[in-house]
Design an enzyme around this catalytic site. Structure first.
Site, PDB file in Angstrom:
ATOM      1  N   ASN A  11       0.712  -1.081   0.107  1.00 15.05           N
ATOM      2  CA  ASN A  11      -0.073   0.106  -0.130  1.00 15.05           C
ATOM      3  C   ASN A  11       0.816   1.207   0.026  1.00 15.05           C
ATOM      4  OD1 ASN A  11      -1.670   2.105   0.511  1.00 15.05           O
ATOM      5  ND2 ASN A  11      -2.248   1.285   2.690  1.00 15.05           N
ATOM      6  N   TRP A  12       0.910   1.663  -1.249  1.00 21.42           N
ATOM      7  CA  TRP A  12       1.917   2.937  -1.191  1.00 21.42           C
ATOM      8  C   TRP A  12       1.467   4.222  -0.662  1.00 21.42           C
ATOM      9  CZ3 TRP A  12       3.972   3.050  -7.056  1.00 21.42           C
ATOM     10  CH2 TRP A  12       4.465   1.687  -7.373  1.00 21.42           C
ATOM     11  N   LYS A  13       0.093   4.212  -0.330  1.00 17.64           N
ATOM     12  CA  LYS A  13      -0.507   5.497   0.401  1.00 17.64           C
ATOM     13  C   LYS A  13      -0.159   6.587  -0.557  1.00 17.64           C
ATOM     14  CE  LYS A  13      -0.008   3.271   4.674  1.00 17.64           C
ATOM     15  NZ  LYS A  13       0.110   3.323   6.198  1.00 17.64           N
ATOM     16  N   HIS A  99      -9.392   1.099   5.234  1.00 19.62           N
ATOM     17  CA  HIS A  99      -8.142   1.303   5.990  1.00 19.62           C
ATOM     18  C   HIS A  99      -8.199   2.387   6.996  1.00 19.62           C
ATOM     19  CE1 HIS A  99      -3.920   2.636   6.730  1.00 19.62           C
ATOM     20  NE2 HIS A  99      -3.583   1.448   6.130  1.00 19.62           N
ATOM     21  N   GLU A 101      -6.745   4.756   7.793  1.00 23.27           N
ATOM     22  CA  GLU A 101      -6.369   5.961   7.534  1.00 23.27           C
ATOM     23  C   GLU A 101      -7.593   6.746   6.880  1.00 23.27           C
ATOM     24  OE1 GLU A 101      -2.431   5.476   5.573  1.00 23.27           O
ATOM     25  OE2 GLU A 101      -1.704   4.918   7.516  1.00 23.27           O
ATOM     26  N   GLU A 169      -4.992  -4.646  10.662  1.00 21.25           N
ATOM     27  CA  GLU A 169      -4.020  -3.702  10.839  1.00 21.25           C
ATOM     28  C   GLU A 169      -4.311  -3.089  12.132  1.00 21.25           C
ATOM     29  OE1 GLU A 169      -1.915  -2.577   6.721  1.00 21.25           O
ATOM     30  OE2 GLU A 169      -3.844  -1.202   7.172  1.00 21.25           O
ATOM     31  N   GLY A 175       2.957   2.351  10.737  1.00 22.20           N
ATOM     32  CA  GLY A 175       3.866   3.466  10.502  1.00 22.20           C
ATOM     33  C   GLY A 175       4.923   3.919  11.895  1.00 22.20           C
ATOM     34  N   SER A 215       3.849  -2.091  10.510  1.00 17.71           N
ATOM     35  CA  SER A 215       5.485  -2.228  10.495  1.00 17.71           C
ATOM     36  C   SER A 215       6.023  -3.502  10.212  1.00 17.71           C
ATOM     37  CB  SER A 215       5.909  -1.665  11.840  1.00 17.71           C
ATOM     38  OG  SER A 215       5.326  -0.321  12.138  1.00 17.71           O
ATOM     39  N   GLY A 236       3.087  -1.034   4.185  1.00 24.00           N
ATOM     40  CA  GLY A 236       3.128   0.569   3.925  1.00 24.00           C
ATOM     41  C   GLY A 236       4.668   0.884   3.369  1.00 24.00           C
ATOM     42  N   GLY A 237       5.330   1.405   4.375  1.00 22.65           N
ATOM     43  CA  GLY A 237       6.826   1.890   4.353  1.00 22.65           C
ATOM     44  C   GLY A 237       7.659   0.926   3.487  1.00 22.65           C
TER      45      GLY A 237
HETATM   46  P1  13P Z   1       3.047   0.473   7.393  1.00 26.23           P
HETATM   47  O1  13P Z   1       4.021  -0.783   7.164  1.00 26.23           O
HETATM   48  O2  13P Z   1       4.096   1.789   7.116  1.00 26.23           O
HETATM   49  O3  13P Z   1       3.094   0.325   8.957  1.00 26.23           O
HETATM   50  O4  13P Z   1       2.032   0.489   6.949  1.00 26.23           O
HETATM   51  C1  13P Z   1       1.052  -0.456   7.012  1.00 26.23           C
HETATM   52  C2  13P Z   1      -0.266   0.050   6.219  1.00 26.23           C
HETATM   53  O5  13P Z   1      -0.919   0.616   6.955  1.00 26.23           O
HETATM   54  C3  13P Z   1      -0.544  -0.892   5.072  1.00 26.23           C
HETATM   55  O6  13P Z   1      -1.807  -0.724   4.678  1.00 26.23           O
END
Ligand code: 13P
Length: 252
Positions: A11-13, A99, A101, A169, A175, A215, A236-237
């Site tokens: 998930n590149w956000k 998600h 977010e 999640e 993050g 993470s 994510g990251g």
């Molecule tokens: P991180 O891997 O950056 O913690 O993000 C997880 C995430 O929200 C994937 O959707």
């Protein structure tokens, strides 16, 4: 004995301009083409602005492409939104919905998430339905209740292992670098599968993939992905670097 094939989803956000997004997508596609491919399905979910270019860039590889969200309607007066039909039209196979977010930034309720997931499935997409508790909820002993109610409130009525993936999640792990322990992850994943068994029956629940997100990195992926009810990761990251994302995929 499980037959669930793991899914590693990036998930590149809200990250990636043309040059770096395409380099990332091409880097992954080239590695898949060169082989040996990791023992999992691989998916990237770029920002909407890059989806069409990424689909072109990865053509001929097994890398799947998805959206990070979608609207619940097919078309109409919804300024700034993207419909599941539009994602499918570009070549997407998946849409992330719910998600944390989006639940926070856009006040999306379980009912909204369910409508989006239902619409995604109707358009032929696989819906990745996200759930997870906050730190305050975990500290208050509400982890299982929160995940159960988000799951039951967000899951489409026509959910099957073919059109639905669940992503657990924990919000406190997203993050933050603070990853769930294997015991914490397995406990919630097993509880989610138990709820799915009640709702969909044992056969469907046994086939449905439940991803862990929060993470996940190359150095902690192996022990998480080895857990009996963890069927992949939503990353994510660490999905923003070819080496990190590939390293996680190789942990499958
Ligand atoms: P991180 O891997 O950056 O913690 O993000 C997880 C995430 O929200 C994937 O959707």
């Amino acid at each position: 004995m499980t037959t669930r094939r793991k899914l590693i989803a990036g998930n590149w956000k809200m990250n990636g301009l043309k040059a770096d997004g395409l380099a990332l997508a091409k880097g992954l596609a080239d590695k898949l083409k060169a082989g040996p491919a990791p023992a999992c399905d691989l998916l990237v979910c770029p920002p909407f602005t890059l989806i069409a270019a990424v689909v072109d860039a990865v053509a001929g590889s097994t890398l799947a492409v998805g959206g990070q969200d979608c609207h619940a309607k097919t078309s109409g007066a919804h300024t700034g939104d993207t419909s599941p039909a539009m994602l499918a039209d570009l070549g997407c196979g998946y849409a992330i919905v719910g998600h944390s977010e989006r639940r926070t930034d856009h006040a999306e309720s379980d009912a909204v998430v369910k409508a989006k997931a239902t619409a995604a499935q109707a358009a032929g997409l696989i819906a990745i339905v996200c759930i997870g508790e906050t730190l305050a909820q975990r500290d208050a002993g509400q982890t299982m209740d929160i995940n159960r109610s988000q799951l039951l409130g967000s899951l489409p009525d026509g959910a099957t292992p073919e059109n639905t993936v669940i992503a657990y999640e924990p919000v406190w792990a997203i993050g933050t670098g603070r990853v769930a322990t294997p015991a914490q992850a397995q406990e919630v994943h097993a509880a989610i599968r138990a709820e799915l068994t009640k709702k969909l029956g044992g056969e469907a629940a046994a086939k449905m993939r439940i991803l862990y997100g929060g993470s996940m990195k190359p150095d902690n992926a192996r022990e998480l992905l080895a857990l009996p009810d963890v069927d992949g990761g939503l990353i994510g990251g660490a999905s923003l670097k070819v080496a990190d994302f590939w390293g996680i995929a190789e942990s499958c």
